[in-house]
Design a protein around this motif. Structure first.
Motif, PDB file in Angstrom:
ATOM      1  N   ASP A  78      13.260  32.101  35.099  1.00 33.24           N
ATOM      2  CA  ASP A  78      13.367  33.560  35.089  1.00 33.24           C
ATOM      3  C   ASP A  78      14.602  34.014  35.855  1.00 33.24           C
ATOM      4  O   ASP A  78      14.530  34.799  36.792  1.00 33.24           O
ATOM      5  CB  ASP A  78      12.099  34.173  35.692  1.00 33.24           C
ATOM      6  CG  ASP A  78      12.079  35.695  35.586  1.00 33.24           C
ATOM      7  OD1 ASP A  78      12.889  36.240  34.801  1.00 33.24           O
ATOM      8  OD2 ASP A  78      11.270  36.327  36.296  1.00 33.24           O
ATOM      9  N   VAL A  79      15.761  33.480  35.489  1.00 35.37           N
ATOM     10  CA  VAL A  79      17.028  33.844  36.127  1.00 35.37           C
ATOM     11  C   VAL A  79      18.103  33.960  35.053  1.00 35.37           C
ATOM     12  O   VAL A  79      18.005  33.361  33.974  1.00 35.37           O
ATOM     13  CB  VAL A  79      17.460  32.806  37.191  1.00 35.37           C
ATOM     14  CG1 VAL A  79      16.526  32.835  38.382  1.00 35.37           C
ATOM     15  CG2 VAL A  79      17.521  31.412  36.605  1.00 35.37           C
ATOM     16  N   THR A  80      19.133  34.733  35.356  1.00 35.38           N
ATOM     17  CA  THR A  80      20.246  34.933  34.428  1.00 35.38           C
ATOM     18  C   THR A  80      21.559  34.714  35.165  1.00 35.38           C
ATOM     19  O   THR A  80      21.821  35.375  36.174  1.00 35.38           O
ATOM     20  CB  THR A  80      20.216  36.364  33.850  1.00 35.38           C
ATOM     21  OG1 THR A  80      18.952  36.579  33.218  1.00 35.38           O
ATOM     22  CG2 THR A  80      21.332  36.560  32.837  1.00 35.38           C
ATOM     23  N   GLU A  81      22.351  33.780  34.697  1.00 30.80           N
ATOM     24  CA  GLU A  81      23.643  33.462  35.310  1.00 30.80           C
ATOM     25  C   GLU A  81      23.485  33.254  36.819  1.00 30.80           C
ATOM     26  O   GLU A  81      24.155  33.884  37.633  1.00 30.80           O
ATOM     27  CB  GLU A  81      24.676  34.549  35.012  1.00 30.80           C
ATOM     28  CG  GLU A  81      24.956  34.717  33.518  1.00 30.80           C
ATOM     29  CD  GLU A  81      26.102  35.678  33.232  1.00 30.80           C
ATOM     30  OE1 GLU A  81      26.925  35.907  34.131  1.00 30.80           O
ATOM     31  OE2 GLU A  81      26.175  36.186  32.106  1.00 30.80           O
ATOM     32  N   ALA A  82      22.587  32.319  37.170  1.00 34.99           N
ATOM     33  CA  ALA A  82      22.297  32.053  38.581  1.00 34.99           C
ATOM     34  C   ALA A  82      23.495  31.398  39.263  1.00 34.99           C
ATOM     35  O   ALA A  82      24.085  30.456  38.745  1.00 34.99           O
ATOM     36  CB  ALA A  82      21.068  31.165  38.707  1.00 34.99           C
TER      37      ALA A  82
END
Length: 657
Positions: free
Chosen positions: A625-629
């Motif tokens: 559940d992350v975006t461009e971490a």
């Protein structure tokens, strides 16, 4: 002397009241007002007669309050410095207690009349009749007399008119000089006898005190910061103890539940197993309690020393005369200089980890209710999971535009995020509430590290590490050094990842594929080569270095302190050996129990956070559940902060089922 224990929630020293100041006059041995107070090197003072009861020459003795070993002067207890400041505090107390106790007139000795004033020349309290005599008799007319109301109101500066202190060696000479060589006040006779030039350098006491006050003020400021951090550390110890108690209670409860279920069928074997398992819990409990209490005792001891030194320093600055400052300067500065170097390493939060796991009971012959474990959450443990708690930096002053690196202040647990979009560093508390910003000299903030005493070290895609104070003031910058000895500000290097090892040294990643090691003042220690670009750097509990390059299809690497490759962190797979995500390891952080967390950066899409052992073995997926971490960091081993480029940061917490 205040002999009450100092609690973690005590009020700040800056809030010291008149009552607190006057408490300094009580002897810590007899608990009464000090008579002929003598000052020890540890800044505690006691009655001369009381010290003679507990200190016997030759050799040394233990301070009754702080337990510090105190060497005795050659002259014995009499050789300790007289604490004139305590005597003046006693006079201040007398001013406020007159009317409640009977006090004789210093002039006529009568107790028939209540004293009404104080003569600064006679150095005593006067009855009304003697006040009249001072106004009418020629020899006394020039004496300075203040009424009790004037003294109590605080409108007069008595330090400017009080009788000057005389030299202990030359009783008729006033202390008007200060020997810089010996760091003590001296009189005129001293300058031509014991403190002659050129062997001794002396100046007027007034000129010396100006510099002394500024130096004491700076040391007090530094030590007050240490005191606050000790308070924070004590609070953390208490939290770990409370969490341990809760988990011990829960483990014991689950054990009892299992006991009840199996009691009828396995009574004899059950009782023996319960005893063995309970003994395990009690052993862990006693061992952990001892370690936690030792940590708290050490911190309380630090706090006690800090509180005493700061209380004395603040009172000298607030109420002391020039002679008080001069007399206390050497001891105060020596003590405060030592105290400001105190480091609070922080408690190992894995001390609070304990759990009872019920077993699946089989035959009557082999009763086994379960096992006791004393380690923290494990990603392999199916009884828990990481869940999203909140997003931070969505709006307002703390809005994050393009986050890169992140660090957690080891004392305050503040979250510190490098924001390339706003060209600054944003600081929030552990709940995500915005606190302040660091800015002004930053180019493209990339990564940040925070020392145990609150200093911020920042890389910003330039050739220098930028250094900020705990309050956010820019201090200086320094370059990294490549393996061939060249400085990053001359060879075109760009600095990326930065972290702090267990010794407090900085590890700085360079575009020249190397990591430059520095002391916190910027002094270069060594440089190691790396096979990949140190975009982000992590340190394991065993001192291994983890490097991520943020380059597609490039594995993260685990190295020793010399830069030797130990393991690679390869593309994570699920149970069916299928690739979960395109592999681009980016941010990295390490937990106390050796688990390594790595963020997988996926441009324009969903990435993930994955966990590995110190040997590079894949453990599991924390979350997708992350975006461009980008950068990741841990708070107290059970809270994970993930910075997302172009998106708010996210906080995940580990919850047991």
């Amino acid at each position: 002397m205040n002999t009450q224990p100092i609690m973690a929630d005590s009020k700040p020293l800056s809030d010291t009241t008149e009552e607190d100041a006057l408490s300094l006059i009580d002897c810590g041995i007899c608990l009464a007002e000090m008579e002929k107070p003598k000052a020890l090197p540890c800044l505690h003072s006691f009655c001369l007669k009381c010290l003679k009861r507990v200190a016997h020459p030759p050799g040394s003795f233990i301070c009754p309050l702080c337990q510090e070993k105190i060497p005795l002067p050659p002259a014995g207890v009499d050789g300790f410095r007289d604490n004139f400041f305590i005597n003046q505090l006693k006079e201040r107390k007398a001013i406020f207690t007159i009317g409640k106790v009977i006090m004789p007139c210093a002039c006529c000795g009568t107790t028939d009349q209540q004293v009404a004033a104080r003569c600064m020349d006679c150095n005593g309290f006067l009855c009304q009749q003697c006040v009249h005599s001072h106004k009418t008799l020629a020899p006394l007319k020039l004496h300075t007399v203040f009424t009790l109301d004037e003294l109590r109101s605080g409108t007069v500066d008595t330090s400017k008119v009080m009788k000057e202190e005389c030299c202990q060696k030359h009783k008729d000479q006033v202390l008007r000089w200060y020997c810089k060589t010996c760091d003590i006040p001296i009189c005129r006779d001293c300058t031509v006898m014991e403190h002659t030039r050129p062997e001794h350098d002396y100046v007027t006491i007034e000129s010396a005190v100006k510099g002394h006050l500024e130096e004491i003020k700076n040391l007090v400021t530094a030590c007050e910061g240490i005191s606050r951090r000790v308070n924070t550390a004590i609070t953390k110890v208490d939290k770990v103890r409370a969490k341990l108690d809760g988990q011990l209670s829960e483990a014991s409860k689950r054990l009892k539940d299992e006991e009840s279920k199996a009691k009828e069928a396995f009574l004899k074997a059950l009782q023996e197993n319960v005893k063995t398992t309970t003994d395990q819990l009690n052993t862990i409990k006693m061992e952990r309690y001892e370690k936690i209490e030792d940590e708290k005792t050490n911190l309380q001891h630090m706090k006690s020393k800090l509180s005493n030194a700061l209380e004395m320093a603040n009172q000298v600055m607030k109420s002391g005369s020039t002679h008080d400052v001069a007399s206390n300067y050497s001891t105060l500065c020596k003590t405060l200089t030592q105290l400001k170097e105190i480091k609070t390493a922080g408690i190992n939060h894995s001390l609070s980890a304990v759990k009872f796991t019920p077993s699946q009971m089989g035959s009557v012959e082999h009763v086994n209710l379960g096992t006791v474990s004393s380690t923290g959450p494990n990603p392999r443990d199916k009884n828990g999971k990481w869940v999203l708690e909140k997003e931070i930096g969505k709006e307002g002053q703390g809005k994050i535009k393009n986050g890169f690196g992140v660090a957690v202040d080891p004392n305050t647990t503040d979250i510190v995020i490098a924001d390339d979009g706003d060209k600054n560093i944003k600081v929030s508390d552990s709940d995500g509430n915005y606190k302040r910003v660091l800015e002004g000299v930053l180019h493209q903030p990339h990564d940040v590290a925070v020392s145990s005493d609150g200093f911020h070290f920042i890389t910003d895609c330039t050739a220098h590490v930028k250094v900020f104070s705990p309050d956010g003031t820019y201090l200086k910058q320094f370059p990294a050094i490549s393996p061939d000895g060249k400085s990053s500000d001359t060879d075109g290097s760009i600095l990326f990842g930065i972290t702090i090892d267990s010794d407090g040294n900085l590890l700085v990643g360079s575009s020249k594929n190397c990591i430059s090691k520095h002391k916190q003042d910027g002094t270069h220690i060594s440089t190691i080569k790396t096979n990949i670009r140190p975009w982000f750097i992590g340190m394991t509990s065993q001192g291994k270095i983890v490097v991520c390059a943020n380059i597609a299809n490039t594995n993260a690497q685990i190295m020793d302190h010399m830069g030797n490759l130990l393991h690679s962190i390869n593309t994570p797979h699920d149970a069916k050996s299928l690739v979960l995500r395109p592999w681009r390891p980016c941010g990295v952080c390490c937990k106390d129990d050796g688990i390594i967390y790595v963020s997988n950066y996926e441009k324009g899409g969903q990435g993930g956070i994955y966990s590995f052992t110190e040997d590079g073995e894949y453990l599991g997926c924390v979350t997708t559940d992350v975006t461009e971490a980008e950068g990741i960091a841990l708070i107290d081993n059970d809270t994970l902060v993930v910075v997302q480029h172009g998106h708010p940061a996210k906080i995940f917490s580990y919850l047991e089922n």
